[in-house]
Design an enzyme around this catalytic site. Structure first.
Site, PDB file in Angstrom:
ATOM      1  N   CYS A  78      58.560 111.738  39.998  1.00  0.00           N
ATOM      2  CA  CYS A  78      57.828 112.998  39.899  1.00  0.00           C
ATOM      3  C   CYS A  78      58.756 114.149  39.478  1.00  0.00           C
ATOM      4  O   CYS A  78      59.158 114.185  38.326  1.00  0.00           O
ATOM      5  CB  CYS A  78      57.065 113.262  41.194  1.00  0.00           C
ATOM      6  N   HIS A 171      54.842 108.637  43.188  1.00  0.00           N
ATOM      7  CA  HIS A 171      55.786 108.545  44.313  1.00  0.00           C
ATOM      8  C   HIS A 171      55.837 107.114  44.851  1.00  0.00           C
ATOM      9  O   HIS A 171      55.132 106.803  45.809  1.00  0.00           O
ATOM     10  CB  HIS A 171      55.344 109.483  45.434  1.00  0.00           C
ATOM     11  N   GLU A 173      57.859 105.698  46.689  1.00  0.00           N
ATOM     12  CA  GLU A 173      58.363 105.616  48.075  1.00  0.00           C
ATOM     13  C   GLU A 173      57.235 105.799  49.095  1.00  0.00           C
ATOM     14  O   GLU A 173      57.428 105.544  50.279  1.00  0.00           O
ATOM     15  CB  GLU A 173      59.486 106.639  48.296  1.00  0.00           C
TER      16      GLU A 173
END
Ligand code: GLN
Length: 192
Positions: A78, A171, A173
């Site tokens: 991002c 994202h 993660e």
């Protein structure tokens, strides 16, 4: 293998947890000294204009540029994707564009109504879809010749690779799914 996570601002903590789960040593990077000790780097999401200013103030902008030019493997998510691109549209005039991946990206390009959304992505090289969480994500408006597009939404690239640089508009993660980080580490450390 020591993997740095740029920890000036933004969504850095979850990356460290994923990297540790995958057997890497995660190191938070806030200084040029910390950067010097890492074998790969993650530039997380956050606010790319703020991270850009903090990169200058911390003295990290130039050393990161030098390490990237030397082939440091880097994963940008991002805001990280924005900072690693060649050209940033709708950024600040003086915003750092590290140019490790030949893309033009537009900040917050998905617009207001869908500025945050989730989508299952078909990713080249992965056998099952990856759940992408997009938060005020950038839109890729130009893809340079040396860039491989690994996933798209409505024809727009959202996961791209150029040499040792992997960038995601989303994202990874946050997905409870380590496959994108694993791909990154595999390539970074085994060349696979
Ligand atoms: N919109 C942010 C920016 O311009 C990026 C958002 C994110 O990293 N989740 O930097």
């Amino acid at each position: 293998m020591k993997v740095g996570v740029l920890a000036l601002q933004g969504a850095f903590a979850r990356h460290g947890a994923v990297l540790t789960r995958l057997g890497a040593t995660a190191v938070e990077v806030r200084t040029p000294e910390a950067l010097a000790g890492v074998d790969a780097l993650v530039i997380p999401g956050g606010e790319s204009t703020t991270t850009s200013m903090l990169l200058e103030w911390s003295g990290l902008a130039d050393p990161i540029g030098e390490r990237l030019a030397d082939g440091l493997p880097v994963l940008g998510t991002c805001a990280g994707m924005i900072l690693l691109s060649t050209r940033i549209l709708d950024g600040r005039q003086d915003q750092v564009a590290l140019g490790a991946v030949d893309l033009d990206v537009r900040r917050n390009g998905y617009g207001r109504q869908i500025d945050s959304f989730e989508a299952d992505l078909a990713v080249a090289g992965l056998d099952r879809p990856f759940h992408g969480v997009f938060i005020r994500a950038p839109v890729v408006e130009r893809v340079g010749e040396g860039v491989e597009v690994l996933a798209t939404i409505d024809g727009q690239p959202v996961l791209c690779r150029q040499g040792p640089t992997l960038v995601a508009a989303f994202h990874p993660e946050l997905a409870e799914d380590d496959r994108i980080h694993r791909e990154f580490l595999n390539r970074a450390f085994t060349g696979a």
